[in-house]
Design a protein around this motif. Structure first.
Motif, PDB file in Angstrom:
ATOM      1  N   LEU A 167       0.826  -1.202   0.000  1.00 10.04           N
ATOM      2  CA  LEU A 167       0.000   0.000   0.000  1.00 10.04           C
ATOM      3  C   LEU A 167       0.868   1.263   0.000  1.00 10.04           C
ATOM      4  O   LEU A 167       0.622   2.209  -0.743  1.00 10.04           O
ATOM      5  CB  LEU A 167      -0.928  -0.014   1.219  1.00 10.04           C
ATOM      6  CG  LEU A 167      -2.015   1.059   1.255  1.00 10.04           C
ATOM      7  CD1 LEU A 167      -2.971   0.906   0.069  1.00 10.04           C
ATOM      8  CD2 LEU A 167      -2.814   0.986   2.554  1.00 10.04           C
ATOM      9  N   GLN A 168       1.919   1.231   0.814  1.00 10.05           N
ATOM     10  CA  GLN A 168       2.774   2.408   0.934  1.00 10.05           C
ATOM     11  C   GLN A 168       3.614   2.636  -0.331  1.00 10.05           C
ATOM     12  O   GLN A 168       3.774   3.753  -0.783  1.00 10.05           O
ATOM     13  CB  GLN A 168       3.698   2.232   2.135  1.00 10.05           C
ATOM     14  CG  GLN A 168       4.331   3.529   2.570  1.00 10.05           C
ATOM     15  CD  GLN A 168       5.287   3.325   3.738  1.00 10.05           C
ATOM     16  OE1 GLN A 168       5.479   2.210   4.217  1.00 10.05           O
ATOM     17  NE2 GLN A 168       5.879   4.392   4.204  1.00 10.05           N
ATOM     18  N   TRP A 169       4.126   1.567  -0.915  1.00  7.78           N
ATOM     19  CA  TRP A 169       5.036   1.708  -2.049  1.00  7.78           C
ATOM     20  C   TRP A 169       4.324   1.880  -3.386  1.00  7.78           C
ATOM     21  O   TRP A 169       4.876   2.434  -4.315  1.00  7.78           O
ATOM     22  CB  TRP A 169       5.994   0.515  -2.129  1.00  7.78           C
ATOM     23  CG  TRP A 169       6.974   0.456  -0.992  1.00  7.78           C
ATOM     24  CD1 TRP A 169       6.988   1.236   0.129  1.00  7.78           C
ATOM     25  CD2 TRP A 169       8.082  -0.435  -0.858  1.00  7.78           C
ATOM     26  NE1 TRP A 169       8.020   0.878   0.946  1.00  7.78           N
ATOM     27  CE2 TRP A 169       8.719  -0.149   0.369  1.00  7.78           C
ATOM     28  CE3 TRP A 169       8.602  -1.465  -1.648  1.00  7.78           C
ATOM     29  CZ2 TRP A 169       9.845  -0.844   0.815  1.00  7.78           C
ATOM     30  CZ3 TRP A 169       9.718  -2.165  -1.203  1.00  7.78           C
ATOM     31  CH2 TRP A 169      10.330  -1.846   0.009  1.00  7.78           C
ATOM     32  N   THR A 170       3.095   1.321  -3.502  1.00  9.61           N
ATOM     33  CA  THR A 170       2.411   1.432  -4.806  1.00  9.61           C
ATOM     34  C   THR A 170       1.063   2.138  -4.709  1.00  9.61           C
ATOM     35  O   THR A 170       0.542   2.606  -5.712  1.00  9.61           O
ATOM     36  CB  THR A 170       2.122   0.028  -5.418  1.00  9.61           C
ATOM     37  OG1 THR A 170       1.169  -0.638  -4.576  1.00  9.61           O
ATOM     38  CG2 THR A 170       3.369  -0.810  -5.546  1.00  9.61           C
ATOM     39  N   GLY A 171       0.467   2.179  -3.538  1.00  8.91           N
ATOM     40  CA  GLY A 171      -0.870   2.778  -3.396  1.00  8.91           C
ATOM     41  C   GLY A 171      -1.986   1.784  -3.674  1.00  8.91           C
ATOM     42  O   GLY A 171      -3.161   2.129  -3.624  1.00  8.91           O
ATOM     43  N   ILE A 172      -1.634   0.526  -3.979  1.00  7.34           N
ATOM     44  CA  ILE A 172      -2.652  -0.482  -4.301  1.00  7.34           C
ATOM     45  C   ILE A 172      -3.047  -1.245  -3.020  1.00  7.34           C
ATOM     46  O   ILE A 172      -2.199  -1.860  -2.376  1.00  7.34           O
ATOM     47  CB  ILE A 172      -2.126  -1.502  -5.345  1.00  7.34           C
ATOM     48  CG1 ILE A 172      -1.725  -0.804  -6.646  1.00  7.34           C
ATOM     49  CG2 ILE A 172      -3.153  -2.608  -5.616  1.00  7.34           C
ATOM     50  CD1 ILE A 172      -2.855  -0.284  -7.492  1.00  7.34           C
ATOM     51  N   PRO A 173      -4.341  -1.238  -2.652  1.00  9.98           N
ATOM     52  CA  PRO A 173      -4.768  -2.030  -1.488  1.00  9.98           C
ATOM     53  C   PRO A 173      -4.873  -3.511  -1.849  1.00  9.98           C
ATOM     54  O   PRO A 173      -5.366  -3.848  -2.924  1.00  9.98           O
ATOM     55  CB  PRO A 173      -6.151  -1.460  -1.154  1.00  9.98           C
ATOM     56  CG  PRO A 173      -6.641  -0.847  -2.425  1.00  9.98           C
ATOM     57  CD  PRO A 173      -5.461  -0.497  -3.267  1.00  9.98           C
ATOM     58  N   VAL A 174      -4.379  -4.393  -0.975  1.00  6.76           N
ATOM     59  CA  VAL A 174      -4.498  -5.833  -1.230  1.00  6.76           C
ATOM     60  C   VAL A 174      -5.147  -6.515  -0.032  1.00  6.76           C
ATOM     61  O   VAL A 174      -5.161  -5.974   1.073  1.00  6.76           O
ATOM     62  CB  VAL A 174      -3.126  -6.502  -1.499  1.00  6.76           C
ATOM     63  CG1 VAL A 174      -2.432  -5.893  -2.693  1.00  6.76           C
ATOM     64  CG2 VAL A 174      -2.210  -6.445  -0.279  1.00  6.76           C
ATOM     65  N   SER A 175      -5.678  -7.728  -0.289  1.00  9.58           N
ATOM     66  CA  SER A 175      -6.159  -8.586   0.794  1.00  9.58           C
ATOM     67  C   SER A 175      -5.269  -9.810   0.828  1.00  9.58           C
ATOM     68  O   SER A 175      -4.860 -10.305  -0.225  1.00  9.58           O
ATOM     69  CB  SER A 175      -7.586  -9.038   0.535  1.00  9.58           C
ATOM     70  OG  SER A 175      -8.406  -7.915   0.405  1.00  9.58           O
ATOM     71  N   ILE A 176      -4.976 -10.281   2.027  1.00  7.44           N
ATOM     72  CA  ILE A 176      -4.099 -11.449   2.135  1.00  7.44           C
ATOM     73  C   ILE A 176      -4.728 -12.501   3.039  1.00  7.44           C
ATOM     74  O   ILE A 176      -5.175 -12.199   4.152  1.00  7.44           O
ATOM     75  CB  ILE A 176      -2.709 -11.063   2.701  1.00  7.44           C
ATOM     76  CG1 ILE A 176      -2.106  -9.911   1.881  1.00  7.44           C
ATOM     77  CG2 ILE A 176      -1.779 -12.278   2.702  1.00  7.44           C
ATOM     78  CD1 ILE A 176      -0.733  -9.472   2.341  1.00  7.44           C
ATOM     79  N   GLY A 177      -4.778 -13.732   2.533  1.00 10.07           N
ATOM     80  CA  GLY A 177      -5.255 -14.863   3.323  1.00 10.07           C
ATOM     81  C   GLY A 177      -4.128 -15.869   3.453  1.00 10.07           C
ATOM     82  O   GLY A 177      -3.415 -16.120   2.470  1.00 10.07           O
ATOM     83  N   ALA A 178      -3.936 -16.429   4.646  1.00  7.47           N
ATOM     84  CA  ALA A 178      -2.872 -17.429   4.820  1.00  7.47           C
ATOM     85  C   ALA A 178      -3.448 -18.689   5.435  1.00  7.47           C
ATOM     86  O   ALA A 178      -4.306 -18.623   6.324  1.00  7.47           O
ATOM     87  CB  ALA A 178      -1.754 -16.877   5.698  1.00  7.47           C
ATOM     88  N   ALA A 179      -2.999 -19.840   4.935  1.00 10.60           N
ATOM     89  CA  ALA A 179      -3.464 -21.135   5.441  1.00 10.60           C
ATOM     90  C   ALA A 179      -2.453 -22.204   5.044  1.00 10.60           C
ATOM     91  O   ALA A 179      -1.402 -21.886   4.498  1.00 10.60           O
ATOM     92  CB  ALA A 179      -4.841 -21.449   4.863  1.00 10.60           C
ATOM     93  N   ASN A 180      -2.793 -23.476   5.308  1.00  5.95           N
ATOM     94  CA  ASN A 180      -1.859 -24.567   5.007  1.00  5.95           C
ATOM     95  C   ASN A 180      -1.920 -25.035   3.556  1.00  5.95           C
ATOM     96  O   ASN A 180      -1.033 -25.731   3.090  1.00  5.95           O
ATOM     97  CB  ASN A 180      -2.137 -25.766   5.910  1.00  5.95           C
ATOM     98  CG  ASN A 180      -1.857 -25.448   7.355  1.00  5.95           C
ATOM     99  OD1 ASN A 180      -2.702 -25.642   8.211  1.00  5.95           O
ATOM    100  ND2 ASN A 180      -0.677 -24.935   7.635  1.00  5.95           N
ATOM    101  N   THR A 181      -3.020 -24.679   2.860  1.00 11.32           N
ATOM    102  CA  THR A 181      -3.151 -25.094   1.459  1.00 11.32           C
ATOM    103  C   THR A 181      -3.635 -23.911   0.637  1.00 11.32           C
ATOM    104  O   THR A 181      -4.161 -22.931   1.174  1.00 11.32           O
ATOM    105  CB  THR A 181      -4.179 -26.245   1.302  1.00 11.32           C
ATOM    106  OG1 THR A 181      -5.484 -25.718   1.592  1.00 11.32           O
ATOM    107  CG2 THR A 181      -3.885 -27.406   2.218  1.00 11.32           C
TER     108      THR A 181
END
Ligand SMILES: [Mg+2]
Length: 425
Positions: free
Chosen positions: A134-148
């Motif tokens: 967000l800081q470096w490009t201005g693009i908002p992202v969503s992040i999901g983390a799991a085992n697969t």
């Protein structure tokens, strides 16, 4: 507690990517509904949250959405792939700093292997990734983390609804994950399309928790092994590993629909020459040569006397040389063109691609050497001074076949002449 040897996979997905790219240069649109249209301003392909809220549907034709667009003063943009491509490259480059094992899944999505960090630090780590992008490009992202990967996709859907834009299943217990799966529609599961979800619905699988607990034998018998793997992934067993080495492509197709249909052969030729230049540049940038060229032209299938023609030419000595390919494309067009039709689309497909380095030179190969050098110089010049700085006379650019892009922001962050200008006072 999860077993220690499980992988940690994060899915990073840019929020309403095309809309976010356009908003970068239009901060006044931050809270307003915004949509981006497909080629030739056909359909809605990206919507801001506000545009979703006023009822604009994904994939809806522009003309159909117009009443809502006017009513809610929705900002409309034609697609600008030069801009999206450049911002995508920037986002992906940042991601490489956080993991060397990365699968570039689409223009706005990537899977990262984060097994190198501890389970306890996952939340902080993905939060840091999000803030950096967000800081470096201005693009908002969503992040999901799991085992697969499949569970990371589920977590990502949940992250999208959260203010912080992140969700992780790594430090959570199974009850927490199951509770989320009970709320999660089967149709949203990665790899389960509309058809499959209807099939599962008819068989009384109404949420993803039920799908996760489906009988293996029944699934294998009534569906496919891919669905069975998806179910194992929902259970936390990795069946779809990250694909970190991009596969060498076999084909390269460049085609476009015309803004308005055309009848003249020289206009078609101009379009095809431009497609050929683009396709040749693309395969050269990947170090490939083509064995076959296909040229196709067609009229609109919604109008009378639909016509679709294709010509295939096998290239005696595989090449990536623009001059040779353009020459063949023009020959192919001359064979398939017939007068009196209103053509709506033309394209070039380079096929039988193979690495240039693997090609064994033969007795006649020396003929090409100087042309290779010429192509290198043209590519270097165009990289330095912008696309099309050096091109062929046959690619006249009289704009007749150009895409309809009435609402284009015309910004290209990879090309200095098309960068936005800030005017003082
Ligand atoms: Mg996205």
């Amino acid at each position: 507690m999860q077993p220690i040897n499980k992988r940690i996979i994060a899915l990073v997905d840019c929020n309403s990517f095309y809309v976010s790219c356009e908003r970068l240069f239009r901060p006044d649109l931050a809270k307003r509904p915004v949509v981006v249209l497909s080629n030739n301003d056909g359909c809605i392909i990206s919507r801001s949250t506000e545009a979703k809220q006023v009822g604009i549907k994904m994939g809806e034709p522009y003309f159909k959405a117009k009443p809502l667009i006017n009513k809610y003063k929705v900002a409309v943009f034609s697609s600008n792939y030069e801009l999206y491509g450049d911002l995508s490259r920037r986002v992906m480059k940042i991601l490489k700093n956080f993991s060397s094992d990365i699968e570039f899944y689409s223009i706005d999505e990537a899977f990262l292997d984060l097994t190198h960090i501890t389970m306890e630090s996952v939340e902080d780590y993905i939060s840091k990734i999000r803030k950096t992008i967000l800081q470096w490009t201005g693009i908002p992202v969503s992040i999901g983390a799991a085992n697969t990967k499949t569970l990371a996709k589920v977590a990502n859907h949940i992250a999208k609804k959260k203010k912080m834009g992140i969700e992780e299943f790594i430090s959570k217990d199974q009850n927490y994950i199951d509770k989320e799966l009970k709320e999660f529609p089967v149709a949203e599961v990665w790899g389960i399309g509309r058809q499959l979800s209807a099939f599962f619905h008819n068989n009384h699988f109404h949420n993803t928790y039920q799908l996760k607990n489906a009988d293996n034998y029944w699934v294998r018998k009534n569906s496919s092994v891919v669905v069975l793997k998806t179910i194992h992934e929902l259970q936390g067993t990795c069946c779809f590993p990250l694909n970190c080495t991009p596969t060498v492509r076999k084909n390269c197709c460049v085609s476009r629909s015309f803004g308005t249909s055309i009848t003249d052969m020289y206009d078609l030729q101009e379009a095809l020459v431009n497609h050929c230049i683009t396709a040749a540049e693309r395969i050269r940038s990947e170090g490939l040569i083509a064995k076959t060229i296909y040229v196709f032209i067609k009229t609109s299938r919604f109008k009378k006397n639909y016509l679709s023609r294709v010509e295939k030419i096998d290239i005696p000595m595989p090449t990536n040389n623009t001059l040779e390919l353009v020459d063949l494309a023009i020959k192919a067009l001359e064979r398939i063109y017939s007068k009196g039709h209103y053509y709506s689309k033309a394209g070039v497909l380079l096929s039988g691609l193979q690495p240039r380095a693997d090609y064994t030179n033969n007795l006649f190969s020396d003929l090409n050497r100087n042309l290779d050098h010429l192509m290198n110089i043209i590519d270097q010049t165009n990289n330095k001074f912008g696309r099309g700085s050096i091109t062929l006379a046959a690619a006249r650019h009289n704009n007749q076949f150009k895409l309809r892009r009435q609402h284009s922001s015309k910004i290209d962050t990879s090309f200095i002449q098309r960068a936005p200008v800030v005017k003082a006072g």
